[in-house]
Design a protein around this motif. Structure first.
Motif, mmCIF file in Angstrom:
data_model
loop_
_atom_site.group_PDB
_atom_site.id
_atom_site.type_symbol
_atom_site.label_atom_id
_atom_site.label_comp_id
_atom_site.label_asym_id
_atom_site.label_seq_id
_atom_site.Cartn_x
_atom_site.Cartn_y
_atom_site.Cartn_z
ATOM 1 N N GLY A 1 -66.824 80.439 91.020
ATOM 2 C CA GLY A 1 -68.050 80.483 90.015
ATOM 3 C C GLY A 1 -68.939 79.561 90.842
ATOM 4 O O GLY A 1 -69.706 79.643 90.341
ATOM 5 N N ARG B 1 -61.219 80.881 89.051
ATOM 6 C CA ARG B 1 -62.096 81.107 88.375
ATOM 7 C C ARG B 1 -63.516 79.563 89.225
ATOM 8 O O ARG B 1 -64.514 80.272 88.934
ATOM 9 N N THR C 1 -74.988 79.730 84.478
ATOM 10 C CA THR C 1 -75.493 78.788 83.637
ATOM 11 C C THR C 1 -76.620 78.494 83.851
ATOM 12 O O THR C 1 -77.704 76.936 84.257
ATOM 13 N N GLU D 1 -62.123 80.170 77.020
ATOM 14 C CA GLU D 1 -62.531 82.127 76.211
ATOM 15 C C GLU D 1 -62.140 82.064 75.115
ATOM 16 O O GLU D 1 -60.448 81.170 74.751
ATOM 17 N N HIS E 1 -67.956 86.318 82.707
ATOM 18 C CA HIS E 1 -68.667 84.697 82.609
ATOM 19 C C HIS E 1 -70.300 84.586 83.371
ATOM 20 O O HIS E 1 -70.360 84.907 84.690
ATOM 21 N N SER F 1 -66.913 84.352 75.728
ATOM 22 C CA SER F 1 -66.321 83.186 76.608
ATOM 23 C C SER F 1 -67.610 82.086 76.852
ATOM 24 O O SER F 1 -68.855 82.668 76.523
ATOM 25 N N TYR G 1 -65.147 76.426 81.430
ATOM 26 C CA TYR G 1 -65.115 78.101 81.242
ATOM 27 C C TYR G 1 -63.706 78.054 80.150
ATOM 28 O O TYR G 1 -62.963 77.067 79.922
ATOM 29 N N SER H 1 -62.365 89.407 81.022
ATOM 30 C CA SER H 1 -63.038 88.613 80.337
ATOM 31 C C SER H 1 -64.773 87.912 81.433
ATOM 32 O O SER H 1 -64.140 88.378 82.332
ATOM 33 N N ARG I 1 -69.404 79.317 79.330
ATOM 34 C CA ARG I 1 -69.091 78.954 80.681
ATOM 35 C C ARG I 1 -70.366 77.887 80.473
ATOM 36 O O ARG I 1 -71.832 77.533 80.104
#
Length: 347
Positions: free
Chosen positions: A66, A62, A299, A165, A296, A319, A163, A294, A321
């Protein structure tokens, strides 16, 4: 990454939205790769197929995906075939589109109760939005979130997003999530005020990701933002009313030489033009062949912290982030604890 021609946004971040899922039946990497290639061809995306990474650790996949800089959609699959990470560029895929991508590459089905905002009018055009935000910064700047343990030059880091959660045992609506986010930030800042001083958190600004059209079959970015200011002054009813009435705000976009100017400006202004917190809720989901999910969001701007949520089988997974250049895992866990503590009962 080949973006849409009018996509102009802060180039300092990758603009990837991420979905993590646990499937009921293990997936074979060859099948996933073939389905992803077929999806790219069907959608006309370039390059013709995205990356498929494998590894033992879902969290590591992840974090890597990301920050993906190539392709529209890329995937990560754990070695046991049970956990999959979907990463998509926001210029081509919104949150609901991410669910469609997941269904396509896993052979499962997932649908959301989200209704979207339809043709709700915009607050202002891109330049008008920037002008208003500049005035806001000068007069009543949005509250910032103070990281309790800032990452320093001497601390080990990889600059990838962080991250965390948590799963809650009941459904949580968007308004309740916004309330918990604003109050959690206020409590968190109070607990981590410099040198023990009490610090009042004022002008909490929350951006809420929404979809304009939830009925279209094609995968695309149909997202918009609602933005609420001074949320720390509102109760649950006030937030609910504000969400129903708030005009939408489109992403700052442009073309030609103006696009280059906007891009350069966003690199400098994004931290000040953004919001205290971004909130995005994918709604109440009905899924077949999926045991857990989940979400995300990106940002972008402001504090660079996003709060994502979805409800599956009566339980809501939330979650946080944030950027690894500013946050540690432990610090973000503390913020999530503060947010979860403020979720209203029956929210």
């Amino acid at each position: 990454m080949s973006q849409t021609p009018d996509w102009v946004a802060d180039p300092a971040i990758a603009w990837r939205i991420v979905l993590s899922a646990t499937v009921s039946t293990p997936l074979a990497v060859e099948d996933v790769r073939e389905r992803l290639s077929a999806l790219h061809s069907e959608q006309g995306w370039w390059p013709a197929s995205g990356r498929v990474l494998t590894g033992p650790d879902e969290a590591a996949l992840r974090r890597t995906l990301g920050d993906e800089r190539q392709g529209v959609v890329s995937l990560g699959l754990t070695e046991d075939g049970r956990r999959i990470v979907v990463s998509a560029h926001h210029s081509r895929v919104d949150g609901l589109g991410l669910l469609a991508v997941l269904g396509s590459v896993t052979g499962t089905s997932v649908a959301s109760s989200a209704r979207g905002v339809g043709d709700r009018p915009d607050d202002a055009g891109p330049l008008g939005t920037v002008a208003r935000r500049l005035l806001e910064v000068a007069a009543t700047p949005p509250a910032r979130i103070a990281a309790p343990s800032p990452v320093t030059r001497s601390a080990p880091r990889d600059d990838l997003d962080v991250y965390v959660e948590r799963e809650l045992s009941a459904p949580v609506r968007t308004a309740a999530l916004v309330l918990a986010g604003a109050r959690g930030v206020t409590a968190f800042n109070r607990a981590h005020a410099a040198r023990g001083r009490t610090r009042r958190t004022r002008h909490v600004a929350v951006a809420i990701g929404v979809s304009r059209d939830t009925s279209a079959a094609a995968i695309a970015d149909r997202s918009a933002l609602l933005r609420l200011r001074d949320v720390e002054r509102l109760d649950l009813g006030g937030i609910t009313d504000a969400l129903a009435l708030a005009p939408t705000q489109r992403p700052v976009q442009g073309t030609g030489s103006g696009a280059g100017l906007l891009t350069a400006g966003l690199r400098v202004l994004a931290p000040r033009l953004g919001s205290t917190l971004l909130v995005s809720h994918l709604g109440n989901l009905a899924a077949d062949g999926l045991d857990a999910l989940s979400f995300h969001p990106v940002t972008a701007g402001g504090s660079g912290v996003s709060l994502g949520a979805l409800t599956l089988a009566g339980r809501t997974r939330v979650s946080l982030r944030a950027r690894g250049t500013a946050w540690t895992h432990d610090g973000l866990e503390q913020l999530l604890e503060a947010v979860v503590a403020e979720v209203p009962s029956g929210g």
